[in-house]
Motif scaffolding. Structure first.
Motif, PDB file in Angstrom:
ATOM      1  N   ALA A 151      30.359 -13.186  18.220  1.00  0.00           N
ATOM      2  CA  ALA A 151      29.329 -13.453  19.228  1.00  0.00           C
ATOM      3  C   ALA A 151      29.695 -14.613  20.142  1.00  0.00           C
ATOM      4  O   ALA A 151      29.134 -14.744  21.228  1.00  0.00           O
ATOM      5  CB  ALA A 151      27.981 -13.713  18.560  1.00  0.00           C
ATOM      6  N   GLY A 152      30.603 -15.491  19.730  1.00  0.00           N
ATOM      7  CA  GLY A 152      30.999 -16.628  20.554  1.00  0.00           C
ATOM      8  C   GLY A 152      30.212 -17.882  20.218  1.00  0.00           C
ATOM      9  O   GLY A 152      29.807 -18.080  19.073  1.00  0.00           O
ATOM     10  N   THR A 153      29.976 -18.725  21.213  1.00  0.00           N
ATOM     11  CA  THR A 153      29.332 -20.007  20.970  1.00  0.00           C
ATOM     12  C   THR A 153      27.904 -20.030  21.511  1.00  0.00           C
ATOM     13  O   THR A 153      27.574 -19.310  22.446  1.00  0.00           O
ATOM     14  CB  THR A 153      30.113 -21.172  21.622  1.00  0.00           C
ATOM     15  N   VAL A 154      27.094 -20.882  20.895  1.00  0.00           N
ATOM     16  CA  VAL A 154      25.722 -21.092  21.348  1.00  0.00           C
ATOM     17  C   VAL A 154      25.363 -22.554  21.112  1.00  0.00           C
ATOM     18  O   VAL A 154      25.706 -23.131  20.085  1.00  0.00           O
ATOM     19  CB  VAL A 154      24.717 -20.147  20.636  1.00  0.00           C
ATOM     20  N   GLU A 155      24.716 -23.149  22.113  1.00  0.00           N
ATOM     21  CA  GLU A 155      24.216 -24.511  22.004  1.00  0.00           C
ATOM     22  C   GLU A 155      22.851 -24.459  21.312  1.00  0.00           C
ATOM     23  O   GLU A 155      22.002 -23.650  21.704  1.00  0.00           O
ATOM     24  CB  GLU A 155      24.065 -25.145  23.383  1.00  0.00           C
ATOM     25  N   VAL A 156      22.658 -25.293  20.300  1.00  0.00           N
ATOM     26  CA  VAL A 156      21.384 -25.350  19.578  1.00  0.00           C
ATOM     27  C   VAL A 156      20.947 -26.806  19.471  1.00  0.00           C
ATOM     28  O   VAL A 156      21.716 -27.718  19.767  1.00  0.00           O
ATOM     29  CB  VAL A 156      21.474 -24.725  18.164  1.00  0.00           C
ATOM     30  N   GLU A 157      19.723 -27.001  19.031  1.00  0.00           N
ATOM     31  CA  GLU A 157      19.207 -28.336  18.759  1.00  0.00           C
ATOM     32  C   GLU A 157      18.610 -28.355  17.370  1.00  0.00           C
ATOM     33  O   GLU A 157      17.738 -27.539  17.061  1.00  0.00           O
ATOM     34  CB  GLU A 157      18.142 -28.717  19.787  1.00  0.00           C
ATOM     35  N   PHE A 158      19.093 -29.262  16.528  1.00  0.00           N
ATOM     36  CA  PHE A 158      18.535 -29.472  15.208  1.00  0.00           C
ATOM     37  C   PHE A 158      17.389 -30.465  15.356  1.00  0.00           C
ATOM     38  O   PHE A 158      17.614 -31.607  15.765  1.00  0.00           O
ATOM     39  CB  PHE A 158      19.582 -30.042  14.240  1.00  0.00           C
ATOM     40  N   VAL A 159      16.165 -30.036  15.069  1.00  0.00           N
ATOM     41  CA  VAL A 159      15.012 -30.921  15.137  1.00  0.00           C
ATOM     42  C   VAL A 159      15.023 -31.801  13.892  1.00  0.00           C
ATOM     43  O   VAL A 159      15.133 -31.300  12.770  1.00  0.00           O
ATOM     44  CB  VAL A 159      13.691 -30.116  15.194  1.00  0.00           C
ATOM     45  N   VAL A 160      14.924 -33.098  14.086  1.00  0.00           N
ATOM     46  CA  VAL A 160      14.898 -34.030  12.955  1.00  0.00           C
ATOM     47  C   VAL A 160      13.450 -34.197  12.529  1.00  0.00           C
ATOM     48  O   VAL A 160      12.603 -34.623  13.308  1.00  0.00           O
ATOM     49  CB  VAL A 160      15.537 -35.388  13.321  1.00  0.00           C
ATOM     50  N   GLN A 161      13.175 -33.795  11.277  1.00  0.00           N
ATOM     51  CA  GLN A 161      11.804 -33.822  10.768  1.00  0.00           C
ATOM     52  C   GLN A 161      11.800 -33.966   9.261  1.00  0.00           C
ATOM     53  O   GLN A 161      12.780 -33.640   8.588  1.00  0.00           O
ATOM     54  CB  GLN A 161      11.088 -32.538  11.161  1.00  0.00           C
ATOM     55  N   GLN A 162      10.692 -34.449   8.752  1.00  0.00           N
ATOM     56  CA  GLN A 162      10.498 -34.504   7.307  1.00  0.00           C
ATOM     57  C   GLN A 162      10.167 -33.101   6.823  1.00  0.00           C
ATOM     58  O   GLN A 162       9.464 -32.364   7.499  1.00  0.00           O
ATOM     59  CB  GLN A 162       9.338 -35.434   6.953  1.00  0.00           C
ATOM     60  N   PRO A 163      10.665 -32.710   5.661  1.00  0.00           N
ATOM     61  CA  PRO A 163      10.255 -31.432   5.081  1.00  0.00           C
ATOM     62  C   PRO A 163       8.782 -31.516   4.699  1.00  0.00           C
ATOM     63  O   PRO A 163       8.266 -32.606   4.448  1.00  0.00           O
ATOM     64  CB  PRO A 163      11.142 -31.276   3.855  1.00  0.00           C
ATOM     65  N   ARG A 164       8.122 -30.374   4.682  1.00  0.00           N
ATOM     66  CA  ARG A 164       6.692 -30.371   4.397  1.00  0.00           C
ATOM     67  C   ARG A 164       6.393 -29.552   3.145  1.00  0.00           C
ATOM     68  O   ARG A 164       6.736 -28.388   3.078  1.00  0.00           O
ATOM     69  CB  ARG A 164       5.930 -29.776   5.567  1.00  0.00           C
ATOM     70  N   GLY A 165       5.724 -30.180   2.168  1.00  0.00           N
ATOM     71  CA  GLY A 165       5.072 -29.488   1.077  1.00  0.00           C
ATOM     72  C   GLY A 165       5.903 -28.864  -0.007  1.00  0.00           C
ATOM     73  O   GLY A 165       5.390 -28.078  -0.766  1.00  0.00           O
ATOM     74  N   GLU A 166       7.187 -29.168  -0.124  1.00  0.00           N
ATOM     75  CA  GLU A 166       7.968 -28.571  -1.202  1.00  0.00           C
ATOM     76  C   GLU A 166       8.609 -29.663  -2.043  1.00  0.00           C
ATOM     77  O   GLU A 166       8.936 -30.735  -1.551  1.00  0.00           O
ATOM     78  CB  GLU A 166       9.055 -27.659  -0.634  1.00  0.00           C
ATOM     79  N   GLU A 167       8.813 -29.372  -3.299  1.00  0.00           N
ATOM     80  CA  GLU A 167       9.509 -30.298  -4.190  1.00  0.00           C
ATOM     81  C   GLU A 167      10.989 -30.276  -3.836  1.00  0.00           C
ATOM     82  O   GLU A 167      11.521 -29.281  -3.385  1.00  0.00           O
ATOM     83  CB  GLU A 167       9.336 -29.864  -5.647  1.00  0.00           C
ATOM     84  N   HIS A 168      11.662 -31.395  -4.058  1.00  0.00           N
ATOM     85  CA  HIS A 168      13.076 -31.454  -3.739  1.00  0.00           C
ATOM     86  C   HIS A 168      13.789 -32.475  -4.614  1.00  0.00           C
ATOM     87  O   HIS A 168      13.199 -33.358  -5.170  1.00  0.00           O
ATOM     88  CB  HIS A 168      13.294 -31.742  -2.252  1.00  0.00           C
ATOM     89  N   GLY A 169      15.117 -32.314  -4.674  1.00  0.00           N
ATOM     90  CA  GLY A 169      15.953 -33.200  -5.478  1.00  0.00           C
ATOM     91  C   GLY A 169      16.786 -34.094  -4.594  1.00  0.00           C
ATOM     92  O   GLY A 169      16.594 -34.169  -3.407  1.00  0.00           O
ATOM     93  N   ASP A 170      17.754 -34.766  -5.162  1.00  0.00           N
ATOM     94  CA  ASP A 170      18.554 -35.728  -4.431  1.00  0.00           C
ATOM     95  C   ASP A 170      20.025 -35.378  -4.510  1.00  0.00           C
ATOM     96  O   ASP A 170      20.851 -36.186  -4.873  1.00  0.00           O
ATOM     97  CB  ASP A 170      18.295 -37.124  -4.991  1.00  0.00           C
ATOM     98  N   ALA A 171      20.367 -34.156  -4.147  1.00  0.00           N
ATOM     99  CA  ALA A 171      21.717 -33.656  -4.332  1.00  0.00           C
ATOM    100  C   ALA A 171      22.754 -34.325  -3.444  1.00  0.00           C
ATOM    101  O   ALA A 171      23.911 -34.391  -3.796  1.00  0.00           O
ATOM    102  CB  ALA A 171      21.746 -32.148  -4.099  1.00  0.00           C
ATOM    103  N   HIS A 172      22.388 -34.840  -2.274  1.00  0.00           N
ATOM    104  CA  HIS A 172      23.375 -35.481  -1.415  1.00  0.00           C
ATOM    105  C   HIS A 172      23.551 -36.953  -1.742  1.00  0.00           C
ATOM    106  O   HIS A 172      24.305 -37.639  -1.066  1.00  0.00           O
ATOM    107  CB  HIS A 172      22.978 -35.346   0.055  1.00  0.00           C
ATOM    108  N   ALA A 173      22.883 -37.453  -2.769  1.00  0.00           N
ATOM    109  CA  ALA A 173      22.972 -38.875  -3.083  1.00  0.00           C
ATOM    110  C   ALA A 173      24.420 -39.304  -3.283  1.00  0.00           C
ATOM    111  O   ALA A 173      24.820 -40.385  -2.887  1.00  0.00           O
ATOM    112  CB  ALA A 173      22.144 -39.203  -4.321  1.00  0.00           C
ATOM    113  N   GLY A 174      25.220 -38.448  -3.864  1.00  0.00           N
ATOM    114  CA  GLY A 174      26.622 -38.773  -4.077  1.00  0.00           C
ATOM    115  C   GLY A 174      27.419 -38.847  -2.792  1.00  0.00           C
ATOM    116  O   GLY A 174      28.525 -39.322  -2.760  1.00  0.00           O
TER     117      GLY A 174
END
Length: 174
Positions: free
Chosen positions: A138-161
């Motif tokens: 398909a080639g390339t596409v410009e996107v924007e990652f919105v920086v936001q807090q996740p909402r309402g789900e449990e989560h772990g700390d996998a990137h801590a390392g």
């Protein structure tokens, strides 16, 4: 129902639709639809961050996400995270991520994701991180990652390392 109530409900629906559209953003390239790229805010001093999105292939031919780039990081890589023998393992996917015809692939916390390395500055809540996704066909596409807090789900700390904070819960659909 009286006319005033109907107008009030109509205005509320229009407002909600606009709010939902602002939260759920998408991009297209060829037969691919990229849904709601997002990333968590990073803490001061963090050198990495994660990026998440969905890719839906509406076409009849398979494709492959082969790379991501942004000027906000020294490098951006495609990663996979798995638990093997009770050990969490993260690895770069050098040959890209397959996007089969007629299917949706989700890059999400705890699985496939974009890893932003050597951040030039922290990701701040509410900002949009511009990036380029490159697909084999398909080639390339410009996107924007919105920086936001996740909402309402449990989560772990996998990137801590990796020096980042907890990046492992997705925002719920609006």
């Amino acid at each position: 129902m009286n006319l005033t109530l109907k107008r009030g409900l109509a205005a509320a629906l229009v407002t909600f639709a606009g709010f939902s559209a602002a939260l759920a953003h998408g991009f297209t390239v060829g037969d691919l639809e990229i849904g709601h790229p997002w990333s968590r805010p990073t803490v001061a001093g963090a050198t990495v961050g994660g990026g998440y999105l969905t890719i839906t292939n509406e076409g009849t031919a398979d494709d492959r996400l082969v790379s991501v780039s942004t000027d906000r990081a020294g490098a951006a890589q495609l990663h996979d995270m798995k638990v093997e023998d009770d050990v969490m393992k993260m690895r770069e996917i050098e040959d890209g991520i397959a996007v089969p015809a007629g299917q949706t692939v989700e890059l999400k916390p705890g699985g496939l994701h974009v890893m932003f390395l050597n951040l030039s500055q922290p990701f701040a809540e509410g900002e949009k991180i511009k990036a380029t996704l490159t697909f084999e066909k398909a080639g390339t596409v410009e996107v924007e990652f919105v920086v936001q807090q996740p909402r309402g789900e449990e989560h772990g700390d996998a990137h801590a390392g990796h020096g980042a904070q907890d990046d492992h819960s997705a925002p719920k659909a609006p």
